[in-house]
Design a protein around this motif. Structure first.
Motif, PDB file in Angstrom:
ATOM      1  N   ALA A   1      52.649  25.840  63.136  1.00  0.00           N
ATOM      2  CA  ALA A   1      53.860  26.670  63.015  1.00  0.00           C
ATOM      3  C   ALA A   1      54.690  26.564  64.301  1.00  0.00           C
ATOM      4  CB  ALA A   1      53.468  28.123  62.745  1.00  0.00           C
ATOM      5  N   ARG A   2      54.013  26.566  65.450  1.00  0.00           N
ATOM      6  CA  ARG A   2      54.712  26.477  66.742  1.00  0.00           C
ATOM      7  C   ARG A   2      55.500  25.177  66.840  1.00  0.00           C
ATOM      8  NH1 ARG A   2      50.709  27.477  71.465  1.00  0.00           N
ATOM      9  NH2 ARG A   2      49.893  25.472  70.776  1.00  0.00           N
ATOM     10  N   ALA A   3      54.995  24.124  66.189  1.00  0.00           N
ATOM     11  CA  ALA A   3      55.675  22.823  66.228  1.00  0.00           C
ATOM     12  C   ALA A   3      56.766  22.721  65.161  1.00  0.00           C
ATOM     13  CB  ALA A   3      54.641  21.712  66.027  1.00  0.00           C
ATOM     14  N   GLY A   4      57.009  23.820  64.455  1.00  0.00           N
ATOM     15  CA  GLY A   4      58.101  23.827  63.468  1.00  0.00           C
ATOM     16  C   GLY A   4      57.704  23.287  62.105  1.00  0.00           C
ATOM     17  N   LYS A   5      56.412  23.089  61.871  1.00  0.00           N
ATOM     18  CA  LYS A   5      55.980  22.605  60.546  1.00  0.00           C
ATOM     19  C   LYS A   5      55.990  23.777  59.566  1.00  0.00           C
ATOM     20  CE  LYS A   5      55.057  18.802  62.649  1.00  0.00           C
ATOM     21  NZ  LYS A   5      56.106  17.775  62.619  1.00  0.00           N
ATOM     22  N   ALA A   6      56.210  23.461  58.287  1.00  0.00           N
ATOM     23  CA  ALA A   6      56.144  24.511  57.263  1.00  0.00           C
ATOM     24  C   ALA A   6      54.674  24.843  57.010  1.00  0.00           C
ATOM     25  CB  ALA A   6      56.805  24.016  55.982  1.00  0.00           C
ATOM     26  N   VAL A   7      54.314  26.109  57.203  1.00  0.00           N
ATOM     27  CA  VAL A   7      52.918  26.535  57.050  1.00  0.00           C
ATOM     28  C   VAL A   7      52.884  27.778  56.170  1.00  0.00           C
ATOM     29  CG1 VAL A   7      50.840  27.326  58.279  1.00  0.00           C
ATOM     30  CG2 VAL A   7      52.376  25.719  59.397  1.00  0.00           C
ATOM     31  N   ARG A   8      51.900  27.854  55.269  1.00  0.00           N
ATOM     32  CA  ARG A   8      51.658  29.063  54.464  1.00  0.00           C
ATOM     33  C   ARG A   8      50.172  29.336  54.459  1.00  0.00           C
ATOM     34  NH1 ARG A   8      55.941  31.044  51.534  1.00  0.00           N
ATOM     35  NH2 ARG A   8      54.725  32.754  50.663  1.00  0.00           N
ATOM     36  N   LEU A   9      49.811  30.583  54.716  1.00  0.00           N
ATOM     37  CA  LEU A   9      48.395  30.954  54.668  1.00  0.00           C
ATOM     38  C   LEU A   9      48.026  31.347  53.243  1.00  0.00           C
ATOM     39  CD1 LEU A   9      48.319  33.306  57.787  1.00  0.00           C
ATOM     40  CD2 LEU A   9      47.632  30.897  57.690  1.00  0.00           C
ATOM     41  N   ILE A  10      46.794  31.060  52.863  1.00  0.00           N
ATOM     42  CA  ILE A  10      46.272  31.563  51.590  1.00  0.00           C
ATOM     43  C   ILE A  10      45.120  32.503  51.933  1.00  0.00           C
ATOM     44  CG2 ILE A  10      45.239  30.979  49.365  1.00  0.00           C
ATOM     45  CD1 ILE A  10      46.632  28.287  49.511  1.00  0.00           C
ATOM     46  N   LEU A  11      45.341  33.785  51.684  1.00  0.00           N
ATOM     47  CA  LEU A  11      44.342  34.797  52.028  1.00  0.00           C
ATOM     48  C   LEU A  11      43.534  35.164  50.793  1.00  0.00           C
ATOM     49  CD1 LEU A  11      46.627  36.957  54.349  1.00  0.00           C
ATOM     50  CD2 LEU A  11      45.132  35.039  54.949  1.00  0.00           C
ATOM     51  N   ARG A  12      42.384  35.808  51.036  1.00  0.00           N
ATOM     52  CA  ARG A  12      41.401  36.046  49.976  1.00  0.00           C
ATOM     53  C   ARG A  12      41.927  36.833  48.778  1.00  0.00           C
ATOM     54  NH1 ARG A  12      35.604  35.915  50.528  1.00  0.00           N
ATOM     55  NH2 ARG A  12      35.225  35.476  52.710  1.00  0.00           N
ATOM     56  N   ASN A  13      42.656  37.905  49.043  1.00  0.00           N
ATOM     57  CA  ASN A  13      43.101  38.786  47.944  1.00  0.00           C
ATOM     58  C   ASN A  13      44.274  39.648  48.414  1.00  0.00           C
ATOM     59  OD1 ASN A  13      41.944  40.822  49.566  1.00  0.00           O
ATOM     60  ND2 ASN A  13      39.952  40.499  48.603  1.00  0.00           N
ATOM     61  N   ASP A  14      44.770  40.492  47.503  1.00  0.00           N
ATOM     62  CA  ASP A  14      45.955  41.309  47.804  1.00  0.00           C
ATOM     63  C   ASP A  14      45.708  42.286  48.954  1.00  0.00           C
ATOM     64  OD1 ASP A  14      47.603  40.135  45.948  1.00  0.00           O
ATOM     65  OD2 ASP A  14      46.921  41.435  44.322  1.00  0.00           O
ATOM     66  N   GLN A  15      44.489  42.792  49.016  1.00  0.00           N
ATOM     67  CA  GLN A  15      44.171  43.748  50.093  1.00  0.00           C
ATOM     68  C   GLN A  15      44.312  43.078  51.466  1.00  0.00           C
ATOM     69  OE1 GLN A  15      40.173  45.164  49.786  1.00  0.00           O
ATOM     70  NE2 GLN A  15      40.383  46.544  51.529  1.00  0.00           N
ATOM     71  N   ARG A  16      43.768  41.850  51.571  1.00  0.00           N
ATOM     72  CA  ARG A  16      43.871  41.109  52.840  1.00  0.00           C
ATOM     73  C   ARG A  16      45.331  40.763  53.131  1.00  0.00           C
ATOM     74  NH1 ARG A  16      40.692  41.481  56.512  1.00  0.00           N
ATOM     75  NH2 ARG A  16      40.752  39.352  57.269  1.00  0.00           N
ATOM     76  N   LEU A  17      46.078  40.465  52.059  1.00  0.00           N
ATOM     77  CA  LEU A  17      47.492  40.112  52.221  1.00  0.00           C
ATOM     78  C   LEU A  17      48.273  41.304  52.774  1.00  0.00           C
ATOM     79  CD1 LEU A  17      49.614  37.924  51.837  1.00  0.00           C
ATOM     80  CD2 LEU A  17      49.878  38.660  49.466  1.00  0.00           C
ATOM     81  N   ARG A  18      47.986  42.509  52.234  1.00  0.00           N
ATOM     82  CA  ARG A  18      48.675  43.725  52.722  1.00  0.00           C
ATOM     83  C   ARG A  18      48.326  43.959  54.187  1.00  0.00           C
ATOM     84  NH1 ARG A  18      47.637  45.668  47.606  1.00  0.00           N
ATOM     85  NH2 ARG A  18      45.688  46.643  48.228  1.00  0.00           N
ATOM     86  N   ALA A  19      47.040  43.807  54.525  1.00  0.00           N
ATOM     87  CA  ALA A  19      46.612  44.041  55.917  1.00  0.00           C
ATOM     88  C   ALA A  19      47.289  43.036  56.851  1.00  0.00           C
ATOM     89  CB  ALA A  19      45.090  43.913  56.018  1.00  0.00           C
ATOM     90  N   TYR A  20      47.405  41.789  56.371  1.00  0.00           N
ATOM     91  CA  TYR A  20      48.039  40.740  57.192  1.00  0.00           C
ATOM     92  C   TYR A  20      49.519  41.064  57.415  1.00  0.00           C
ATOM     93  CZ  TYR A  20      50.089  36.272  58.497  1.00  0.00           C
ATOM     94  OH  TYR A  20      50.805  35.295  59.157  1.00  0.00           O
ATOM     95  N   ARG A  21      50.189  41.474  56.351  1.00  0.00           N
ATOM     96  CA  ARG A  21      51.631  41.774  56.476  1.00  0.00           C
ATOM     97  C   ARG A  21      51.829  42.960  57.411  1.00  0.00           C
ATOM     98  NH1 ARG A  21      53.105  40.268  50.274  1.00  0.00           N
ATOM     99  NH2 ARG A  21      53.373  38.043  50.681  1.00  0.00           N
ATOM    100  N   HIS A  22      50.906  43.912  57.353  1.00  0.00           N
ATOM    101  CA  HIS A  22      50.989  45.079  58.232  1.00  0.00           C
ATOM    102  C   HIS A  22      50.876  44.628  59.699  1.00  0.00           C
ATOM    103  CE1 HIS A  22      50.725  49.277  59.326  1.00  0.00           C
ATOM    104  NE2 HIS A  22      49.672  48.986  60.073  1.00  0.00           N
ATOM    105  N   ALA A  23      50.013  43.639  59.964  1.00  0.00           N
ATOM    106  CA  ALA A  23      49.834  43.135  61.345  1.00  0.00           C
ATOM    107  C   ALA A  23      51.054  42.328  61.800  1.00  0.00           C
ATOM    108  CB  ALA A  23      48.575  42.274  61.422  1.00  0.00           C
ATOM    109  N   GLY A  24      51.827  41.816  60.888  1.00  0.00           N
ATOM    110  CA  GLY A  24      53.066  41.094  61.243  1.00  0.00           C
ATOM    111  C   GLY A  24      52.867  39.622  61.548  1.00  0.00           C
ATOM    112  N   GLY A  25      51.638  39.129  61.418  1.00  0.00           N
ATOM    113  CA  GLY A  25      51.419  37.690  61.640  1.00  0.00           C
ATOM    114  C   GLY A  25      50.095  37.437  62.339  1.00  0.00           C
ATOM    115  N   LEU A  26      49.914  36.184  62.752  1.00  0.00           N
ATOM    116  CA  LEU A  26      48.693  35.793  63.470  1.00  0.00           C
ATOM    117  C   LEU A  26      48.983  35.756  64.964  1.00  0.00           C
ATOM    118  CD1 LEU A  26      47.385  32.675  61.473  1.00  0.00           C
ATOM    119  CD2 LEU A  26      46.434  35.003  61.457  1.00  0.00           C
TER     120      LEU A  26
END
Ligand code: NAD
Ligand code: KPL
Length: 305
Positions: free
Chosen positions: A22-47
């Motif tokens: 991502a830092r190098a400008g490549k298109a990146v998408r994470l695939i997380l385990r389930n909706d709960q993990r996705l909500r927690a990730y969005r709450h954190a705002g990123g990696l």
């Protein structure tokens, strides 16, 4: 073919690769385990990646296996025992010409994935980089190393390979990826289970060199029988070199056991023992080590396969 890097598993290595791409400008998408993990990730705002005491946040988009949209290029960054089940869930989204890059240590999970996705091109990786999760979505780059990538069935360099150099990911394409994986597996078999059984860091094995040596003799026989003479060459010397170079460290298996996490034993020592059996090779020290390790893991309430 889409050039998006889908990264399955935002743990230690997955986050390390995702943030650098991502830092190098490549298109990146994470695939997380389930909706709960996705909500927690969005709450954190990123990696967050911590490198040389500098923390940087990467707001990488994420979804789950069940989200819409085809996956053409997939980096599988979960543990070996999770890889094939994860691919099964993702199958409806996998493009027919997908490339799957596998970061798993050991051997066996690569074949399991290839069976699940026979139309995809599966690329195996052997990595000596080190990263660990300080907290959810927060990963520390702990050890610089190198990545060898290769496809045992096709020597052609994939068109995305330059992305790695552009992202500062040290990597080389190799036609001998199986040799690399077998050599690392053999080193792991000679070191990691003994550190669990003797409850010691890698350097503690200097007091058990007779045992290490006996294992290396049998592992050398196994590698030769499996058609891996290059992986067998001077294995004992290399194992002693690794023990000395990493004397103060605790092996990955030791760390997993200490943290009460499932180990990848099935794809390391388990794989070695199954290969020996398939070849009709009797390797008493290796089999004894496997039995002792299985008993030890069971006594701790951890999966033994
Ligand atoms: P990890 O446990 O830190 O990360 C794995 C991640 O995958 C976790 O976040 C988990 O929730 C996720 N996951 C599992 N199943 C999933 C699914 N179905 N969908 C989405 N996410 C899923 O593991 P790690 O340490 O990054 O190790 C990954 C592989 O890389 C292992 O085989 C390991 O041996 C190898 N490896 C790791 C390192 C290292 O330094 N961490 C170094 C060399 C090799
Ligand atoms: O790879 C390792 C591990 O701990 O998994 C080393 C340090 C080389 C020991 O086998």
């Amino acid at each position: 073919m889409s050039s998006t890097w889908h990264i399955l598993g935002a743990g230690s290595l997955g986050s390390l690769w995702a943030c650098r791409l991502a830092r190098a400008g490549k298109a990146v998408r994470l695939i997380l385990r389930n909706d709960q993990r996705l909500r927690a990730y969005r709450h954190a705002g990123g990696l967050t990646l911590i490198e040389q005491e500098q923390a940087a946040l990467f707001a990488i988009p994420a979804d789950t296996p069940e989200s819409a949209g085809p996956v053409h290029r997939l980096l599988v960054a979960c543990k070996a025992y999770d890889a094939a089940p994860a691919i099964t869930r993702l199958l409806p989204r996998l493009a027919a010409d997908a490339h799957i890059i596998l970061l798993q240590n050991g051997l066996g999970s690569q074949e399991e994935v290839a069976e699940q996705a026979p139309h995809a091109r599966c690329i195996a990786t052997s990595s000596t980089e080190g990263a660990f999760r300080e907290a959810d979505w927060r990963v520390r780059f702990a050890g610089h190393g190198f990545n060898w990538l290769g496809d045992p069935t096709n020597p052609a360099l994939p068109d995305w390979f330059e992305d790695l150099a552009n992202a500062g990911i040290p990597a080389q394409w190799t036609v001998d990826i199986l040799t690399r994986l077998w050599r690392k597996l053999a080193i792991n078999c000679a070191i990691n289970p003994l550190t669990v059984l003797h409850d010691c860091h890698n350097g503690g094995l200097l007091g058990h060199l007779d045992q290490v040596e006996a294992l290396c003799v049998e592992l050398t026989q196994l590698l030769q029988r499996c058609g891996q003479p290059a992986a067998a060459s001077e294995l004992g010397e290399d194992v002693q070199r690794v023990i000395l170079a990493t004397a103060a460290n605790y092996s990955s298996m030791y760390q997993d056991v200490r943290a009460g996490r499932r180990t990848e034993v099935h794809y390391l020592l388990g794989h070695a023992c199954r290969a020996a059996e398939r070849h009709g090779l009797v390797l008493p020290a290796l089999e004894h080590l496997h039995r002792q390790l299985v008993d030890n893991l069971r006594a701790r309430g951890l999966p033994s396969a």
